[in-house]
Design a protein around this motif. Sequence first.
Motif, PDB file in Angstrom:
ATOM      1  N   VAL A  52       0.852  -1.187   0.000  1.00  0.00           N
ATOM      2  CA  VAL A  52       0.000   0.000   0.000  1.00  0.00           C
ATOM      3  C   VAL A  52       0.885   1.234   0.000  1.00  0.00           C
ATOM      4  O   VAL A  52       1.675   1.443   0.930  1.00  0.00           O
ATOM      5  CB  VAL A  52      -0.936   0.018   1.234  1.00  0.00           C
ATOM      6  N   HIS A  53       0.783   2.050  -1.038  1.00  0.00           N
ATOM      7  CA  HIS A  53       1.497   3.320  -1.118  1.00  0.00           C
ATOM      8  C   HIS A  53       0.512   4.414  -1.513  1.00  0.00           C
ATOM      9  O   HIS A  53      -0.289   4.224  -2.436  1.00  0.00           O
ATOM     10  CB  HIS A  53       2.626   3.262  -2.157  1.00  0.00           C
ATOM     11  N   HIS A  54       0.586   5.542  -0.849  1.00  0.00           N
ATOM     12  CA  HIS A  54      -0.277   6.677  -1.179  1.00  0.00           C
ATOM     13  C   HIS A  54       0.440   7.641  -2.121  1.00  0.00           C
ATOM     14  O   HIS A  54       1.668   7.711  -2.137  1.00  0.00           O
ATOM     15  CB  HIS A  54      -0.706   7.401   0.099  1.00  0.00           C
ATOM     16  N   PHE A  55      -0.345   8.362  -2.904  1.00  0.00           N
ATOM     17  CA  PHE A  55       0.173   9.363  -3.838  1.00  0.00           C
ATOM     18  C   PHE A  55       1.120   8.742  -4.878  1.00  0.00           C
ATOM     19  O   PHE A  55       2.044   9.402  -5.348  1.00  0.00           O
ATOM     20  CB  PHE A  55       0.894  10.499  -3.095  1.00  0.00           C
ATOM     21  N   ALA A  56       0.897   7.482  -5.226  1.00  0.00           N
ATOM     22  CA  ALA A  56       1.778   6.806  -6.176  1.00  0.00           C
ATOM     23  C   ALA A  56       0.928   5.981  -7.138  1.00  0.00           C
ATOM     24  O   ALA A  56      -0.220   5.620  -6.834  1.00  0.00           O
ATOM     25  CB  ALA A  56       2.768   5.899  -5.444  1.00  0.00           C
ATOM     26  N   ARG A  57       1.504   5.662  -8.299  1.00  0.00           N
ATOM     27  CA  ARG A  57       0.832   4.784  -9.256  1.00  0.00           C
ATOM     28  C   ARG A  57       0.993   3.339  -8.796  1.00  0.00           C
ATOM     29  O   ARG A  57       1.630   2.520  -9.432  1.00  0.00           O
ATOM     30  CB  ARG A  57       1.405   4.990 -10.656  1.00  0.00           C
ATOM     31  N   GLN A  58       0.385   3.063  -7.658  1.00  0.00           N
ATOM     32  CA  GLN A  58       0.406   1.748  -7.039  1.00  0.00           C
ATOM     33  C   GLN A  58      -0.903   1.555  -6.288  1.00  0.00           C
ATOM     34  O   GLN A  58      -1.722   2.480  -6.199  1.00  0.00           O
ATOM     35  CB  GLN A  58       1.584   1.628  -6.060  1.00  0.00           C
ATOM     36  N   VAL A 121       5.677  15.235   0.647  1.00  0.00           N
ATOM     37  CA  VAL A 121       6.115  15.687   1.965  1.00  0.00           C
ATOM     38  C   VAL A 121       4.966  15.543   2.965  1.00  0.00           C
ATOM     39  O   VAL A 121       3.883  16.102   2.757  1.00  0.00           O
ATOM     40  CB  VAL A 121       6.597  17.149   1.906  1.00  0.00           C
ATOM     41  N   ASP A 122       5.205  14.751   4.018  1.00  0.00           N
ATOM     42  CA  ASP A 122       4.217  14.597   5.095  1.00  0.00           C
ATOM     43  C   ASP A 122       2.820  14.343   4.532  1.00  0.00           C
ATOM     44  O   ASP A 122       1.849  15.024   4.867  1.00  0.00           O
ATOM     45  CB  ASP A 122       4.198  15.851   5.978  1.00  0.00           C
ATOM     46  N   GLY A 123       2.708  13.317   3.704  1.00  0.00           N
ATOM     47  CA  GLY A 123       1.440  13.035   3.040  1.00  0.00           C
ATOM     48  C   GLY A 123       0.287  12.802   3.987  1.00  0.00           C
ATOM     49  O   GLY A 123      -0.865  13.093   3.653  1.00  0.00           O
ATOM     50  N   TRP A 124       0.563  12.274   5.169  1.00  0.00           N
ATOM     51  CA  TRP A 124      -0.494  12.003   6.146  1.00  0.00           C
ATOM     52  C   TRP A 124      -1.220  13.275   6.572  1.00  0.00           C
ATOM     53  O   TRP A 124      -2.366  13.225   7.008  1.00  0.00           O
ATOM     54  CB  TRP A 124       0.095  11.292   7.371  1.00  0.00           C
ATOM     55  N   ARG A 125      -0.572  14.437   6.421  1.00  0.00           N
ATOM     56  CA  ARG A 125      -1.262  15.692   6.762  1.00  0.00           C
ATOM     57  C   ARG A 125      -2.458  15.936   5.842  1.00  0.00           C
ATOM     58  O   ARG A 125      -3.471  16.515   6.260  1.00  0.00           O
ATOM     59  CB  ARG A 125      -0.294  16.875   6.686  1.00  0.00           C
ATOM     60  N   HIS A 126      -2.348  15.503   4.590  1.00  0.00           N
ATOM     61  CA  HIS A 126      -3.459  15.668   3.657  1.00  0.00           C
ATOM     62  C   HIS A 126      -4.637  14.776   4.020  1.00  0.00           C
ATOM     63  O   HIS A 126      -5.748  14.995   3.540  1.00  0.00           O
ATOM     64  CB  HIS A 126      -2.998  15.365   2.232  1.00  0.00           C
ATOM     65  N   PHE A 127      -4.401  13.766   4.856  1.00  0.00           N
ATOM     66  CA  PHE A 127      -5.467  12.891   5.334  1.00  0.00           C
ATOM     67  C   PHE A 127      -6.038  13.384   6.662  1.00  0.00           C
ATOM     68  O   PHE A 127      -6.867  12.724   7.267  1.00  0.00           O
ATOM     69  CB  PHE A 127      -4.942  11.466   5.485  1.00  0.00           C
ATOM     70  N   GLY A 128      -5.561  14.539   7.124  1.00  0.00           N
ATOM     71  CA  GLY A 128      -6.095  15.144   8.329  1.00  0.00           C
ATOM     72  C   GLY A 128      -5.401  14.780   9.614  1.00  0.00           C
ATOM     73  O   GLY A 128      -5.943  15.034  10.700  1.00  0.00           O
TER      74      GLY A 128
END
Length: 343
Positions: A52-58, A121-128
């Motif tokens: 599982v990868h976020h913000f990626a073509r996966q 950068v800190d992608g989890w921030r976009h998830f709140g």
Amino acid sequence: MSTRKSIGFLSFGHWNPHPTSYTQTAADALLQSIDLAVAAEELGADGAYFRVHHFARQLGSPFPLLAAVGARTSRIEVGTGVIDMRYSEPHGFAEDAGAADLISGGRLQLGISRGSPEQVVDGWRHFGFRPAAGETDADMARRHTETALELLSGRQFAQPHPRPMFPNPPGLLRLEPYSEGLRRRIWWGAGSDATARWAARTGMNLMSSTLKDDESGEPFHIQQRKQIEAFREEWARHDHGFEPRVSVSRSIFALTNDLDRRYFLGSGERSDQFGMLDAHTRAVFGRSYADEPEALVEQLREDEAIAAADTLLLTVPNMLGVGYNAHVLEAILTEVAPALGWK
């Protein structure tokens, strides 16, 4: 001597609109993942696991895929390797996991962790999500995990409404749907000996990947074997009520035809690689294996971590298509595993 070894595949679910890719779109990646799990079950493999990868073509959203695989199969374990708990709200996570496990008939094996280097950068921030005062993002992931584990255990914690829409059972309420036994099928993706011990204290199985923190300068498989030993030693100090499992991941390709040799002969790293995983962490990356079956068997006999683990996850090149990846799995299951005494 025969050794029980659970063998599954681990797919990163890459997709790329390139002419040479068999997986052009996100829909291709998802639907082919289901088809590969069905094929793997037919071949006799034990597990179908997805990265599982976020913000990626996966593959990024695991539970719809896990539920679909569970509905299309009947025996194979269905899992992740791993879900980044920095991005996961524990209550929604527990509900989705319970539903997917019930659909699969109790075959879910969920690998979770504090995550890997990110696409953004800190992608989890976009998830709140934000770490609490004094926390790191890794601390936040472990906090999310501890809450999720309590919820998966069926803890009753919510005060019923005095005028509910539907009648309630007596007492405090738990999250539904609840799947009994799932709490024992959670794995922690540990990158160090310390986090392996934390997983043991917390009552999670151990999932160890193809890289870990370099803690001694020794070859990767030896450091990983020592990590497994540290996990089991810590587990023995606690009464969790069940025996833990340990998985390791490897890139292993048996060269049985000209296409295999064209794809993998001379490819990959034949020795461990040491380098900086981020600005603060020196890591050791495990070697890849690609050789004729007889030579492969001899090389794998020397891998101490594979010998110590009960579960082996084979990373697959999913963009080469379902048919070819089924061939890759079949070659390991028929040409390599029996020669090593794996049953």
